[in-house]
Design an enzyme around this catalytic site. Structure first.
Site, PDB file in Angstrom:
ATOM      1  N   TYR A 124      44.636  55.931  44.242  1.00  0.00           N
ATOM      2  CA  TYR A 124      44.382  57.239  44.842  1.00  0.00           C
ATOM      3  C   TYR A 124      45.652  57.902  45.372  1.00  0.00           C
ATOM      4  O   TYR A 124      45.587  58.954  45.992  1.00  0.00           O
ATOM      5  CB  TYR A 124      43.393  57.106  45.998  1.00  0.00           C
ATOM      6  CG  TYR A 124      41.950  57.143  45.582  1.00  0.00           C
ATOM      7  CD1 TYR A 124      41.454  56.232  44.673  1.00  0.00           C
ATOM      8  CD2 TYR A 124      41.076  58.079  46.113  1.00  0.00           C
ATOM      9  CE1 TYR A 124      40.135  56.241  44.299  1.00  0.00           C
ATOM     10  CE2 TYR A 124      39.751  58.103  45.745  1.00  0.00           C
ATOM     11  CZ  TYR A 124      39.287  57.180  44.842  1.00  0.00           C
ATOM     12  OH  TYR A 124      37.963  57.200  44.471  1.00  0.00           O
ATOM     13  N   LYS A 191      41.076  42.178  43.569  1.00  0.00           N
ATOM     14  CA  LYS A 191      41.008  41.661  42.195  1.00  0.00           C
ATOM     15  C   LYS A 191      42.344  40.968  41.927  1.00  0.00           C
ATOM     16  O   LYS A 191      43.051  41.268  40.956  1.00  0.00           O
ATOM     17  CB  LYS A 191      40.748  42.846  41.247  1.00  0.00           C
ATOM     18  CG  LYS A 191      40.451  42.472  39.826  1.00  0.00           C
ATOM     19  CD  LYS A 191      38.994  42.150  39.574  1.00  0.00           C
ATOM     20  CE  LYS A 191      38.828  41.571  38.183  1.00  0.00           C
ATOM     21  NZ  LYS A 191      37.474  41.073  37.913  1.00  0.00           N
ATOM     22  N   ASP A 224      34.276  42.193  41.880  1.00  0.00           N
ATOM     23  CA  ASP A 224      33.064  42.193  41.046  1.00  0.00           C
ATOM     24  C   ASP A 224      32.029  41.221  41.623  1.00  0.00           C
ATOM     25  O   ASP A 224      30.835  41.545  41.733  1.00  0.00           O
ATOM     26  CB  ASP A 224      33.374  41.887  39.565  1.00  0.00           C
ATOM     27  CG  ASP A 224      34.499  40.889  39.374  1.00  0.00           C
ATOM     28  OD1 ASP A 224      35.061  40.428  40.385  1.00  0.00           O
ATOM     29  OD2 ASP A 224      34.806  40.549  38.224  1.00  0.00           O
ATOM     30  N   ASP A 248      36.164  52.782  47.982  1.00  0.00           N
ATOM     31  CA  ASP A 248      35.381  53.960  47.629  1.00  0.00           C
ATOM     32  C   ASP A 248      34.085  53.540  46.935  1.00  0.00           C
ATOM     33  O   ASP A 248      32.983  53.974  47.294  1.00  0.00           O
ATOM     34  CB  ASP A 248      36.229  54.833  46.690  1.00  0.00           C
ATOM     35  CG  ASP A 248      35.602  56.191  46.445  1.00  0.00           C
ATOM     36  OD1 ASP A 248      34.679  56.564  47.195  1.00  0.00           O
ATOM     37  OD2 ASP A 248      36.030  56.875  45.507  1.00  0.00           O
TER      38      ASP A 248
END
Ligand code: NAD
Length: 359
Positions: A124, A191, A224, A248
């Site tokens: 972002y 991640k 995930d 987000d």
């Protein structure tokens, strides 16, 4: 003491839920002088900038703002006012509590988790190169040379910077918040197995910061897996801290756990400054119809009152909201069992019911 608070009316459903929120906050009796400002599409058309400097200056002066949603044109036009505001004021932490309220249609009834999302970097950061642009044409061969990989020439490029300093301050924010609000655990979400030099850095900083807070439990989850766990066992989680993009996405997931965007409040907080806003957007299809649910922005107002140190007023307003929702009579269409229920209250009427409940 009268508090000075900047109020951004927003667009779409913004002005209606903004008025409802202001009325509810005023009804708590906390003395506030509102500095009402405009930002967004209309201001862009009039002044050539959707976020003129006088709006940002007002927040710099008052230090606290509440903001109704603002539309961002998709693909073209100006960059998101919401993202710009967070960057210009360095509102580095996005705080999104997701809590079940009895009476809200939801698959779960006992959720109480808090998302702490980093707001200023990651994908972002706004460092993007359009496919075919001179920047992309220069960057692609350079990256190919540097990495020994091959990025197709017809690629767009977005850059994901994650720094030690900004990771450290967001993780510290999460632990400080957990400490101040009596929470027990912080989970860092990442991640890092794939993105070793960005998410990996975030995780190693989080582990280091966690050592300074021995009274708060710490763990980490891959994003995930986190999404699946939140759907299957949300009761295992408490405070979660995430880099910008995952924050987000996972905050909308958590909003879904408690019955949707209509009841999900938020705050963007930096050093000495804070802007409170609902998680949802400007819902243009309901604009001007006195139909939109004001709850998320009113609950953002509850967070603002707590931020100002007005905990008793915040509790009274939150209890009034909870009571109106629990009763289920004077609530907007989206909080009814049947969304087509003709007895649904309008935005104004729901706010009035909340105000009546506080008297
Ligand atoms: P949205 O949150 O506006 O709407 C998603 C869905 O939820 C829609 O069906 C909408 O009608 C419904 N909804 C949202 N808020 C509601 C409310 N208070 N009461 C009843 N129903 C409600 O998301 P979107 O459609 O993706 O975005 C619309 C615009 O808002 C876009 O321009 C987007 O960029 C902008 N946006 C702004 C913010 C912000 O100001 N912080 C946040 C998200 C999106």
């Amino acid at each position: 003491m009268t508090y000075e608070v900047t109020f951004l009316d927003g667009d779409g459903i913004g002005p209606e839920i903004a008025q409802a929120t202001r009325d509810c906050i005023d009804a708590t009796g906390v003395p506030i002088r509102w500095h009402v400002k405009e930002a967004g599409i209309d201001v862009y058309e009039r002044e050539g900038d959707p976020l003129p400097p006088h709006v940002v200056d007002s927040i710099r002066k008052t230090k606290v703002a509440i903001k109704a949603p603002i539309t961002t044109p998709v693909g073209t036009g100006f960059r998101s006012v919401n993202v710009r505001l967070r960057k210009e004021l360095d509102l580095y932490a996005c705080l999104r509590p997701c809590k079940s309220y009895a009476g809200v249609n939801s698959r779960y009834d006992d959720i109480d988790v808090v998302i702490v999302r980093e707001n200023t970097e990651d994908l972002y950061a706004g460092i993007e190169f359009e496919m075919g642009s001179p920047g992309a044409a220069e960057l692609i061969p350079y990256l190919n040379r540097l990495s020994g990989k091959e990025i197709p020439a017809d690629s767009g490029i977005s850059i994901k910077p994650i720094s030690v300093r900004r990771s450290e301050r967001i993780v510290r924010f999460a632990f400080d918040y957990a400490t101040q609000t009596g929470r027990e655990k912080v989970t860092a979400v990442h991640k890092a197995n794939i993105m070793k030099h960005t998410d990996g850095l975030f995780l190693s900083v989080a582990r280091r910061v966690a050592e300074d807070y021995p009274e708060i439990a710490f763990e980490d989850r891959i994003v995930d897996n986190m999404c699946m766990q939140l759907v299957q066992k949300p009761e295992l989680y408490d405070v979660m801290v995430l880099p910008n993009l995952y924050g987000d996405i996972v905050s909308d997931l958590c909003a879904g756990l408690v019955g949707g965007l209509g009841v999900a409040p938020g705050g963007n907080i930096g050093s000495g400054m804070a802007v409170f806003e609902a998680t949802h957007g400007s819902a243009p299809k309901y604009a001007g119809q006195n139909k939109a649910n004001p709850t998320a922005l009113i609950l953002s107002g509850v967070m603002m009152l707590r931020h100002l140190g007005e905990a008793a007023a915040a509790d009274r307003l939150e209890q009034a909201v909870a009571s109106v929702i629990r009763e289920g009579k004077d609530v907007t269409f989206d909080l009814k069992q049947d969304r087509n229920d003709p007895t649904a209250a309008g935005t104004k009427e729901m706010a009035q019911a909340i105000i009546n409940r506080m008297e």
